[in-house]
Scaffold this motif. Sequence first.
Motif, mmCIF file in Angstrom:
data_model
loop_
_atom_site.group_PDB
_atom_site.id
_atom_site.type_symbol
_atom_site.label_atom_id
_atom_site.label_comp_id
_atom_site.label_asym_id
_atom_site.label_seq_id
_atom_site.Cartn_x
_atom_site.Cartn_y
_atom_site.Cartn_z
ATOM 1 N N PRO A 265 -22.507 23.895 95.080
ATOM 2 C CA PRO A 265 -23.770 24.272 94.447
ATOM 3 C C PRO A 265 -23.663 24.407 92.934
ATOM 4 C CG PRO A 265 -22.697 26.234 95.250
ATOM 5 C CD PRO A 265 -21.767 25.082 95.550
ATOM 6 N N THR A 266 -24.818 24.302 92.292
ATOM 7 C CA THR A 266 -24.929 24.641 90.874
ATOM 8 C C THR A 266 -25.347 26.101 90.744
ATOM 9 O OG1 THR A 266 -27.276 24.078 90.743
ATOM 10 C CG2 THR A 266 -25.683 22.292 90.370
ATOM 11 N N LYS A 267 -25.324 26.592 89.532
ATOM 12 C CA LYS A 267 -25.732 27.973 89.257
ATOM 13 C C LYS A 267 -27.157 28.244 89.716
ATOM 14 C CE LYS A 267 -25.961 31.159 85.288
ATOM 15 N NZ LYS A 267 -25.716 31.257 83.809
ATOM 16 N N VAL B 151 -16.046 17.164 81.157
ATOM 17 C CA VAL B 151 -16.486 18.477 80.678
ATOM 18 C C VAL B 151 -15.602 19.005 79.551
ATOM 19 C CG1 VAL B 151 -15.174 19.737 82.454
ATOM 20 C CG2 VAL B 151 -17.192 20.801 81.413
ATOM 21 N N ALA B 152 -14.312 18.708 79.578
ATOM 22 C CA ALA B 152 -13.401 19.201 78.531
ATOM 23 C C ALA B 152 -13.729 18.602 77.166
ATOM 24 C CB ALA B 152 -11.952 18.897 78.904
ATOM 25 N N ASP B 153 -14.462 17.510 77.134
ATOM 26 C CA ASP B 153 -14.839 16.870 75.875
ATOM 27 C C ASP B 153 -16.148 17.413 75.312
ATOM 28 O OD1 ASP B 153 -12.599 15.232 76.103
ATOM 29 O OD2 ASP B 153 -13.709 13.693 77.210
ATOM 30 N N LEU C 36 -25.154 20.168 84.117
ATOM 31 C CA LEU C 36 -24.217 19.254 84.770
ATOM 32 C C LEU C 36 -24.597 17.797 84.529
ATOM 33 C CD1 LEU C 36 -23.340 20.722 88.298
ATOM 34 C CD2 LEU C 36 -21.847 20.503 86.307
ATOM 35 N N LYS C 37 -25.886 17.542 84.421
ATOM 36 C CA LYS C 37 -26.340 16.179 84.230
ATOM 37 C C LYS C 37 -26.005 15.627 82.840
ATOM 38 C CE LYS C 37 -28.202 14.612 88.046
ATOM 39 N NZ LYS C 37 -27.690 13.372 88.676
#
Length: 388
Positions: free
Chosen positions: A93-95, A113-115, A146-147
């Motif tokens: 799930p997302t938040k 995501v780290a970028d 997230l998108k």
Amino acid sequence: MTERVSGTPGRRALLGAAVLSTAALGLAGTAQAQAAERGRGGHGGGHGSLRDLPVPTVIGHRGASGYRPEHTLGSYQLALDLGAHIVEQDLVPTKDGHLVCRHENDITATTDVADHPEFAGRKATKKIDGVSYTGWFTEDFTLAELKTLRATERIPGNRPDNTLYDGRWTIPTFEEVLRWADREGRKRKKPVWLYVETKHPTYFRNLGLGLEEPLARLLRRYGRDRRNAPLILQSFEPSSVQRLARLVDTPRIVLLSGPTTRPWDFVESGDPRTVADLVTPAGLKWIASYAQGIGPTLDLVIPKDAAGRLTTPTTLVKDAHARGLLLHPYTLRNENSFLPADFRRGTDPNGYGDVFGAAAAYFATGIDGIFSDHPDTALLAAADFDGR
């Protein structure tokens, strides 16, 4: 929801045990007899439209993850185009409560995501099912956030060619996958089968992000909540499968890890049983009371010795079939490092080994299907088995 369908012996079932000699694999006579009892078109206990699936069924593991970054629409599309009978999704799930397709909620290795400096502060250390992880986690991001990320290859050291596709796709929601499956089904004039896993359901329920209820709502919305729906639900936590059984009639599978492990919901509830207990006749009878099959590790079907070579098959296939349960073990991969030692070829751990030989060994036990990162290879192996 426990009706049984008995098959009649077919050429594949009668001759399948001859793929490898009994001496080579130690295939027990009881397993040979069980293979002879299996019908070409049946599953010896198939439920609803499950009986319509080819045997052996080839499941695209996270799509065609041997060729594309896993759990992307590109990976799912390629699995379908290669001919996979079912395409798998794992859900987290997302938040804000949306279900997205990732093998783990830790997205450190599967996205860029780290970028993203704007998310640097989201890096955290968490304990999930008793194990500590440091990284970025889907439950700390809204779907909109997230998108903004892009998917990347999870194991670039093993699959460097897949990095060509890094950044090409976003993280799909499960609803997007359902819409994709419906579109493809209309185009192909037949249903697109999906295989859907709830990941870490107890962990997420404790966070107030239970997976089963939103999943059931989506299944109802897209007409995949019935016993004959072209979709299979799965989880390593039996209580998640039981909860889903109370919400929808969609077929269900209990995933099984190593024999000494305990499902995390058992750990949380104090249930002392291990996977070894669940693969006994009594344990399988209990599973059959709320599920239509099991998804064991391949090692539960044919264990390996200390050198990593296949030994004698267990009685799991015979015992599960006796209780009307399907078996869809995981995971067949082409690379040497993932194959039993007796089927590795050459010295490159990332080079391809004798995956056809390994597949033949597993198919000879009478399993109903197999998860594969390389569905085209598994389909060829299944065709070889069918032709014997």
